[in-house]
Design a protein around this motif. Structure first.
Motif, PDB file in Angstrom:
ATOM      1  N   GLY A 144     -71.859 -13.922   7.188  1.00 49.95           N
ATOM      2  CA  GLY A 144     -71.260 -14.406   6.298  1.00 49.95           C
ATOM      3  C   GLY A 144     -69.679 -14.013   6.642  1.00 49.95           C
ATOM      4  N   ALA A 145     -69.353 -12.597   6.995  1.00 48.26           N
ATOM      5  CA  ALA A 145     -68.011 -12.018   7.148  1.00 48.26           C
ATOM      6  C   ALA A 145     -67.369 -12.889   8.332  1.00 48.26           C
ATOM      7  CB  ALA A 145     -68.055 -10.644   7.420  1.00 48.26           C
ATOM      8  N   TYR A 146     -68.360 -13.255   9.311  1.00 48.70           N
ATOM      9  CA  TYR A 146     -67.562 -14.010  10.361  1.00 48.70           C
ATOM     10  C   TYR A 146     -67.116 -15.492   9.836  1.00 48.70           C
ATOM     11  CZ  TYR A 146     -67.494 -16.312  14.907  1.00 48.70           C
ATOM     12  OH  TYR A 146     -67.108 -16.677  16.449  1.00 48.70           O
ATOM     13  N   MET A 147     -68.197 -16.018   8.905  1.00 46.46           N
ATOM     14  CA  MET A 147     -67.696 -17.309   8.712  1.00 46.46           C
ATOM     15  C   MET A 147     -66.517 -17.217   7.450  1.00 46.46           C
ATOM     16  SD  MET A 147     -71.475 -19.072   7.647  1.00 46.46           S
ATOM     17  CE  MET A 147     -72.642 -18.777   8.967  1.00 46.46           C
ATOM     18  N   GLY A 148     -66.478 -16.380   6.704  1.00 46.88           N
ATOM     19  CA  GLY A 148     -65.183 -16.222   5.912  1.00 46.88           C
ATOM     20  C   GLY A 148     -64.126 -15.919   6.473  1.00 46.88           C
ATOM     21  N   LYS A 149     -63.988 -15.065   7.504  1.00 47.68           N
ATOM     22  CA  LYS A 149     -62.955 -14.719   8.343  1.00 47.68           C
ATOM     23  C   LYS A 149     -62.329 -16.065   9.189  1.00 47.68           C
ATOM     24  CE  LYS A 149     -63.096 -12.831  12.394  1.00 47.68           C
ATOM     25  NZ  LYS A 149     -63.261 -11.692  13.511  1.00 47.68           N
ATOM     26  N   ARG A 150     -63.216 -16.946   9.451  1.00 46.78           N
ATOM     27  CA  ARG A 150     -62.819 -18.392  10.063  1.00 46.78           C
ATOM     28  C   ARG A 150     -62.301 -19.131   8.907  1.00 46.78           C
ATOM     29  NH1 ARG A 150     -67.142 -21.050  13.651  1.00 46.78           N
ATOM     30  NH2 ARG A 150     -65.332 -22.189  14.120  1.00 46.78           N
ATOM     31  N   LEU A 151     -62.842 -19.227   7.979  1.00 47.90           N
ATOM     32  CA  LEU A 151     -62.451 -20.146   6.736  1.00 47.90           C
ATOM     33  C   LEU A 151     -61.086 -19.594   6.161  1.00 47.90           C
ATOM     34  CD1 LEU A 151     -62.721 -22.489   4.435  1.00 47.90           C
ATOM     35  CD2 LEU A 151     -64.041 -20.485   3.239  1.00 47.90           C
ATOM     36  N   ILE A 152     -60.970 -18.315   5.888  1.00 45.74           N
ATOM     37  CA  ILE A 152     -59.813 -18.018   5.395  1.00 45.74           C
ATOM     38  C   ILE A 152     -58.644 -17.932   6.208  1.00 45.74           C
ATOM     39  CG2 ILE A 152     -58.627 -15.883   4.727  1.00 45.74           C
ATOM     40  CD1 ILE A 152     -61.208 -14.844   3.212  1.00 45.74           C
ATOM     41  N   ALA A 153     -58.837 -17.793   7.930  1.00 43.13           N
ATOM     42  CA  ALA A 153     -57.587 -17.862   8.710  1.00 43.13           C
ATOM     43  C   ALA A 153     -57.105 -19.230   8.858  1.00 43.13           C
ATOM     44  CB  ALA A 153     -58.208 -17.441  10.012  1.00 43.13           C
ATOM     45  N   ASP A 154     -58.195 -20.050   8.791  1.00 42.50           N
ATOM     46  CA  ASP A 154     -57.879 -21.569   8.900  1.00 42.50           C
ATOM     47  C   ASP A 154     -56.977 -21.983   7.537  1.00 42.50           C
ATOM     48  OD1 ASP A 154     -58.913 -22.050  11.370  1.00 42.50           O
ATOM     49  OD2 ASP A 154     -60.777 -23.075  10.671  1.00 42.50           O
ATOM     50  N   MET A 155     -57.424 -21.574   6.458  1.00 38.73           N
ATOM     51  CA  MET A 155     -56.618 -21.951   5.208  1.00 38.73           C
ATOM     52  C   MET A 155     -55.103 -21.547   5.298  1.00 38.73           C
ATOM     53  SD  MET A 155     -59.336 -21.741   2.209  1.00 38.73           S
ATOM     54  CE  MET A 155     -59.417 -19.930   2.128  1.00 38.73           C
ATOM     55  N   LEU A 156     -54.990 -20.145   5.901  1.00 40.50           N
ATOM     56  CA  LEU A 156     -53.754 -19.492   5.744  1.00 40.50           C
ATOM     57  C   LEU A 156     -52.863 -19.917   6.781  1.00 40.50           C
ATOM     58  CD1 LEU A 156     -54.670 -15.739   4.917  1.00 40.50           C
ATOM     59  CD2 LEU A 156     -53.530 -17.427   3.522  1.00 40.50           C
ATOM     60  N   LYS A 157     -53.413 -20.658   7.860  1.00 38.61           N
ATOM     61  CA  LYS A 157     -52.485 -21.147   9.072  1.00 38.61           C
ATOM     62  C   LYS A 157     -52.482 -22.783   8.805  1.00 38.61           C
ATOM     63  CE  LYS A 157     -53.874 -17.978  12.546  1.00 38.61           C
ATOM     64  NZ  LYS A 157     -52.350 -17.775  13.295  1.00 38.61           N
ATOM     65  N   GLY A 158     -53.038 -23.311   7.714  1.00 41.00           N
ATOM     66  CA  GLY A 158     -52.890 -24.774   7.454  1.00 41.00           C
ATOM     67  C   GLY A 158     -53.622 -25.656   8.327  1.00 41.00           C
ATOM     68  N   ILE A 159     -54.843 -24.946   9.002  1.00 45.88           N
ATOM     69  CA  ILE A 159     -55.707 -25.836   9.564  1.00 45.88           C
ATOM     70  C   ILE A 159     -56.664 -26.418   8.874  1.00 45.88           C
ATOM     71  CG2 ILE A 159     -57.396 -25.633  11.655  1.00 45.88           C
ATOM     72  CD1 ILE A 159     -55.643 -23.243  12.776  1.00 45.88           C
ATOM     73  N   ALA A 160     -57.305 -25.625   7.958  1.00 41.16           N
ATOM     74  CA  ALA A 160     -58.330 -26.329   7.174  1.00 41.16           C
ATOM     75  C   ALA A 160     -57.986 -27.564   6.186  1.00 41.16           C
ATOM     76  CB  ALA A 160     -58.938 -25.290   6.008  1.00 41.16           C
ATOM     77  N   PRO A 161     -58.537 -28.477   5.863  1.00 38.85           N
ATOM     78  CA  PRO A 161     -58.180 -29.487   4.978  1.00 38.85           C
ATOM     79  C   PRO A 161     -57.464 -29.314   3.816  1.00 38.85           C
ATOM     80  CG  PRO A 161     -60.419 -30.013   5.992  1.00 38.85           C
ATOM     81  CD  PRO A 161     -59.975 -28.506   6.163  1.00 38.85           C
TER      82      PRO A 161
END
Length: 280
Positions: A144-161
């Motif tokens: 869960g921590a690994y997935m959360g880190k990836r999600l949050i990093a993508d959002m803060l970098k503008g990569i996530a939708p």
């Protein structure tokens, strides 16, 4: 009678056991001597556990916990438990607890996929081989921590939708600055990251969210399971993350060529059985 406890960084399960019968059962917040002092651990145990666990001295306390992977940290945990229960204590890693809970006296591959992740080859009593999990910064693939880190990093970098990012901020009522501060200033960051990763489970119909979960499991197999002779034996899993994303885990395992024998949420039933057979 004895106490058996199994702890991740997120929650601790406690059972007061007489043979194979659980007399008292409770959950408290997670305990991890890697992030918490002896005083903080003792405070958590005393204030959160029901009084039934302190009625008298028990025969033994068996504690399986995250962060209990070396002698120094085990001593911190042991001293806290002895101070509270005045009872002989054995402290072991959460990985050994998972293996005994999953396989009891059988040999095989056992894995944790919860807030963190880990894996081992178990001989029916002890761990005979493992791969360093390395924690949420350098490892913990599939957790869960690994997935959360990836999600949050993508959002803060503008990569996530963009629409998902907006929905995330609305769901948790946070801004980018608050989110960043929460991750970096929290005393248990892996727990924080895992809590935010739950957003993915609500949006699995979105290819981006499903892709994070699927690829995280593939990374777990590539960087951990590949080190074992996994083709000759099925693998068992325990933890909140493997249960929450069971269907995706099964899909990723099939694509990687892994046979899964068991996926369960809690180790406690198996641990009760293990220690009951130990006495017989």
């Amino acid at each position: 009678m004895k106490i058996i406890a199994e702890s991740s960084s997120t929650r601790t399960e406690w059972a007061l056991v007489d043979g194979r019968e659980i007399v008292e059962h409770a959950f408290t917040t997670g305990i991890n001597p890697f992030f918490q002092t002896r005083r903080e651990i003792s405070h958590s145990i005393r204030l959160e556990l029901p009084e039934a666990f302190f009625k008298r001295r028990w025969d033994h306390v068996y504690f399986y916990g995250a962060g209990c992977a070396n002698t120094e940290k085990c001593k911190v945990m042991e001293s806290s438990l002895v101070a509270q229960f005045k009872t002989p204590v054995t402290v072991e890693s959460d990985l050994l607890g998972a293996a005994r809970g999953l396989l009891v006296r059988e040999s095989g591959l056992a894995c944790i996929l919860g807030t963190g992740s880990n894996s081992c080859l178990y001989n029916g009593h002890e761990i005979v081989k493992t791969v360093a999990p390395l924690g949420f910064i350098l490892g913990d693939e599939g957790s869960g921590a690994y997935m959360g880190k990836r999600l949050i990093a993508d959002m803060l970098k503008g990569i996530a939708p963009a629409d998902l990012t907006s929905s995330f901020y609305e769901t948790f009522m946070v801004s980018p600055n608050v989110l960043l501060d929460d991750v970096y200033t929290n005393t248990l960051p892996s727990r924080t990251l895992s809590r935010y990763s739950a957003f993915l489970s609500e949006h699995l119909d979105n290819d981006y969210c499903r892709g994070i979960v699927y690829s995280s499991f593939i990374h777990f197999f590539e960087r951990n399971i590949r080190a074992y002779d996994y083709a000759d034996q099925p693998i068992s899993f325990v933890g909140s993350t493997c249960v929450l994303y069971k269907d995706i885990l099964l899909e990723a395992a099939a694509d990687f060529g892994v046979r899964i024998a068991k996926i369960i949420r809690y180790s406690m039933p198996g641990l009760v059985e293990y220690h009951a057979t130990e006495e017989s």
